[in-house]
Design a protein around this motif. Structure first.
Motif, PDB file in Angstrom:
ATOM      1  N   LEU A  61      -2.747  12.577  -1.527  1.00  0.00           N
ATOM      2  CA  LEU A  61      -1.867  13.746  -1.377  1.00  0.00           C
ATOM      3  C   LEU A  61      -2.306  14.604  -0.199  1.00  0.00           C
ATOM      4  O   LEU A  61      -1.465  15.171   0.507  1.00  0.00           O
ATOM      5  CB  LEU A  61      -1.848  14.561  -2.668  1.00  0.00           C
ATOM      6  CG  LEU A  61      -1.140  13.890  -3.849  1.00  0.00           C
ATOM      7  CD1 LEU A  61      -1.302  14.723  -5.106  1.00  0.00           C
ATOM      8  CD2 LEU A  61       0.324  13.652  -3.537  1.00  0.00           C
ATOM      9  N   GLY A  62      -3.603  14.687   0.035  1.00  0.00           N
ATOM     10  CA  GLY A  62      -4.092  15.407   1.211  1.00  0.00           C
ATOM     11  C   GLY A  62      -3.657  14.741   2.504  1.00  0.00           C
ATOM     12  O   GLY A  62      -3.267  15.419   3.461  1.00  0.00           O
ATOM     13  N   ASN A  63      -3.704  13.409   2.529  1.00  0.00           N
ATOM     14  CA  ASN A  63      -3.245  12.685   3.723  1.00  0.00           C
ATOM     15  C   ASN A  63      -1.762  12.906   3.964  1.00  0.00           C
ATOM     16  O   ASN A  63      -1.328  13.104   5.106  1.00  0.00           O
ATOM     17  CB  ASN A  63      -3.527  11.189   3.583  1.00  0.00           C
ATOM     18  CG  ASN A  63      -4.989  10.859   3.736  1.00  0.00           C
ATOM     19  OD1 ASN A  63      -5.774  11.663   4.223  1.00  0.00           O
ATOM     20  ND2 ASN A  63      -5.373   9.673   3.302  1.00  0.00           N
ATOM     21  N   GLU A  77       4.682  13.703  -5.318  1.00  0.00           N
ATOM     22  CA  GLU A  77       3.540  13.481  -6.209  1.00  0.00           C
ATOM     23  C   GLU A  77       3.853  12.455  -7.284  1.00  0.00           C
ATOM     24  O   GLU A  77       2.991  11.665  -7.675  1.00  0.00           O
ATOM     25  CB  GLU A  77       3.110  14.808  -6.844  1.00  0.00           C
ATOM     26  CG  GLU A  77       2.480  15.757  -5.859  1.00  0.00           C
ATOM     27  CD  GLU A  77       1.938  17.008  -6.522  1.00  0.00           C
ATOM     28  OE1 GLU A  77       1.744  16.995  -7.752  1.00  0.00           O
ATOM     29  OE2 GLU A  77       1.703  17.982  -5.802  1.00  0.00           O
ATOM     30  N   LYS A  78       5.096  12.440  -7.754  1.00  0.00           N
ATOM     31  CA  LYS A  78       5.499  11.474  -8.776  1.00  0.00           C
ATOM     32  C   LYS A  78       5.413  10.045  -8.237  1.00  0.00           C
ATOM     33  O   LYS A  78       4.968   9.136  -8.939  1.00  0.00           O
ATOM     34  CB  LYS A  78       6.914  11.800  -9.244  1.00  0.00           C
ATOM     35  CG  LYS A  78       7.390  10.955 -10.417  1.00  0.00           C
ATOM     36  CD  LYS A  78       8.772  11.388 -10.852  1.00  0.00           C
ATOM     37  CE  LYS A  78       9.759  10.794  -9.868  1.00  0.00           C
ATOM     38  NZ  LYS A  78      11.155  10.929 -10.250  1.00  0.00           N
ATOM     39  N   GLY A  82       2.933   7.008  -9.556  1.00  0.00           N
ATOM     40  CA  GLY A  82       3.404   5.668  -9.893  1.00  0.00           C
ATOM     41  C   GLY A  82       2.623   4.587  -9.166  1.00  0.00           C
ATOM     42  O   GLY A  82       2.300   3.545  -9.734  1.00  0.00           O
ATOM     43  N   ILE A  83       2.313   4.832  -7.892  1.00  0.00           N
ATOM     44  CA  ILE A  83       1.515   3.879  -7.123  1.00  0.00           C
ATOM     45  C   ILE A  83       0.119   3.763  -7.726  1.00  0.00           C
ATOM     46  O   ILE A  83      -0.420   2.668  -7.883  1.00  0.00           O
ATOM     47  CB  ILE A  83       1.468   4.302  -5.640  1.00  0.00           C
ATOM     48  CG1 ILE A  83       2.834   4.105  -4.995  1.00  0.00           C
ATOM     49  CG2 ILE A  83       0.386   3.536  -4.885  1.00  0.00           C
ATOM     50  CD1 ILE A  83       2.973   4.718  -3.625  1.00  0.00           C
TER      51      ILE A  83
END
Length: 105
Positions: A61-63, A77-78, A82-83
């Motif tokens: 998420l930071g990337n 984010e969802k 999932g990944i």
């Protein structure tokens, strides 16, 4: 003196762009698949390097936050969760879930 033929309005056919109207949606779908594959590869790499699920989630998420503005993010984010479910499995301790056949190597 003979009169020369009038040159065509557009001397070369290739000078006039002919764009396929279906191309932008096709390219958008290809970009989304590319970003998804990149995030999956990063998650798998971080998992192999021993990072836990929570640490990997924060890093991915930071990337995404660094690479894209909040309005142009290709994945939310969802999608990242999932990944991570596919890469790490759904075990609660952050380790990869054992394989169904034969267990982990």
């Amino acid at each position: 003196m003979p009169t020369l033929p009038k040159p065509p309005a557009k001397p070369f056919d290739w000078m006039e762009p002919r764009r396929n109207p279906n191309r932008p949606p096709i390219e958008a779908a290809g970009r989304a698949a590319m970003y998804r594959a990149e995030i999956e590869e990063r998650a798998a790499l971080l998992g192999r390097l021993g990072h836990g699920r929570d640490q990997t989630r924060l890093r991915l998420l930071g990337n995404l936050g660094w690479d894209f503005s909040p309005t142009t993010r290709p994945l939310d984010e969802k999608d990242v969760d999932g990944i991570l479910d596919r890469v790490f499995g759904t075990s609660s301790n952050g380790k990869t879930a054992p394989r169904a056949k034969g267990g982990p190597r």
